[in-house]
Enzyme design. Structure first.
Site, PDB file in Angstrom:
ATOM      1  N   ASP A  82     -21.957   8.145   5.447  1.00 49.55           N
ATOM      2  CA  ASP A  82     -22.257   9.503   5.008  1.00 49.55           C
ATOM      3  C   ASP A  82     -23.757   9.633   4.767  1.00 49.55           C
ATOM      4  OD1 ASP A  82     -22.532  11.944   3.596  1.00 49.55           O
ATOM      5  OD2 ASP A  82     -20.540  11.714   2.692  1.00 49.55           O
ATOM      6  N   LYS A 112     -28.836  15.892   1.048  1.00 49.33           N
ATOM      7  CA  LYS A 112     -29.616  16.495  -0.021  1.00 49.33           C
ATOM      8  C   LYS A 112     -30.398  15.429  -0.785  1.00 49.33           C
ATOM      9  CE  LYS A 112     -26.540  20.463  -0.648  1.00 49.33           C
ATOM     10  NZ  LYS A 112     -25.682  21.220  -1.579  1.00 49.33           N
ATOM     11  N   THR A 126     -17.749   2.610  17.580  1.00 48.33           N
ATOM     12  CA  THR A 126     -16.742   3.146  16.677  1.00 48.33           C
ATOM     13  C   THR A 126     -16.138   4.394  17.319  1.00 48.33           C
ATOM     14  OG1 THR A 126     -18.181   4.698  15.498  1.00 48.33           O
ATOM     15  CG2 THR A 126     -18.203   2.402  14.749  1.00 48.33           C
ATOM     16  N   GLU A 127     -15.057   4.892  16.744  1.00 49.25           N
ATOM     17  CA  GLU A 127     -14.467   6.137  17.243  1.00 49.25           C
ATOM     18  C   GLU A 127     -15.476   7.278  17.164  1.00 49.25           C
ATOM     19  OE1 GLU A 127     -11.105   3.801  15.221  1.00 49.25           O
ATOM     20  OE2 GLU A 127     -13.153   4.331  14.736  1.00 49.25           O
TER      21      GLU A 127
END
Length: 216
Positions: free
Chosen positions: A118, A122, A192-193
């Site tokens: 992730d 911000k 990865t997917e």
């Protein structure tokens, strides 16, 4: 992204406790006991549906792999793939992988993979990024002296932040790729997917680094 709850997931995980750990703190310092052979241990934090770690294990039978994922429905899907694969050198871990020093003993890990984490774009959320200095401190504790961190992302902002974070922490870069799929670094790359799905939209960035055991 909201993950749809799979009603079968909890029982499936319970039925395959030989392949997945749900109370990882009890394994601290004893992860080798989960595998038939004592081999170097490599860990992926945030495995998604498990494509990367299962293929890595298939290609590298001389390494033991641990895949960490916090979302029950997601790791249950990875577990199904693992059951089908019948690979002896993969174990899954259902937990939050943020604080690895509570899961592993000092120097217990040989390599750590951070794939498409992730980005927390911000600025006020920078400390939540898995490549921020506070997480690097945890990684340094559990990695062997010559252990590596491999990081891939499609987010340029996160990649630039990570380069700065690693550099300021005194880490040494082994590889830096600004467009992995169009470089010699793509040879042997296991996707990865997420990587397969989004690589057509822009470059994939990758770095491999280690902690400096002899800082000036």
């Amino acid at each position: 992204m909201r993950v749809r709850k799979k009603p079968w997931a909890a029982q499936y995980i319970k039925d395959h406790s030989d392949l997945i750990v749900t109370e990882p703190e009890s394994q601290l310092g004893h992860w080798q006991e989960r595998f038939p052979s004592r081999q170097p241990i490599q860990v992926e934090i945030g495995i998604g549906k498990g494509q990367f770690i299962i293929e890595m294990a298939r290609q590298n039978p001389e390494i033991n792999f641990l895949g960490i994922e916090i979302q029950e429905s997601v790791i249950a899907t990875a577990l199904r793939k693992l059951v089908e694969s019948e690979l002896p050198n993969v174990q899954l871990v259902e937990t939050d992988g943020a604080f690895v020093d509570t899961l592993f003993a000092e120097g217990e890990i040989d390599k750590l993979y951070l794939n498409f984490s992730d980005p927390w774009p911000k600025k006020r959320h920078a400390k939540r990024r898995l490549t921020s200095p506070n997480f690097l401190t945890h990684y340094q504790k559990v990695l062997k002296e010559d252990g590596r961190i491999q990081f891939k992302t499609d987010n340029r902002g996160l990649f630039e932040y990570s380069l700065t974070s690693f550099n300021n922490f005194g880490m040494v870069f082994d590889e830096v790729w600004l467009d992995l799929h169009n470089s010699e670094g793509n040879e042997g790359n296991v996707q990865t997917e997420y990587e397969e799905k989004f690589s057509a939209k822009g470059p994939i960035y990758k770095l491999v680094a280690h902690f400096d055991s002899n800082p000036a």
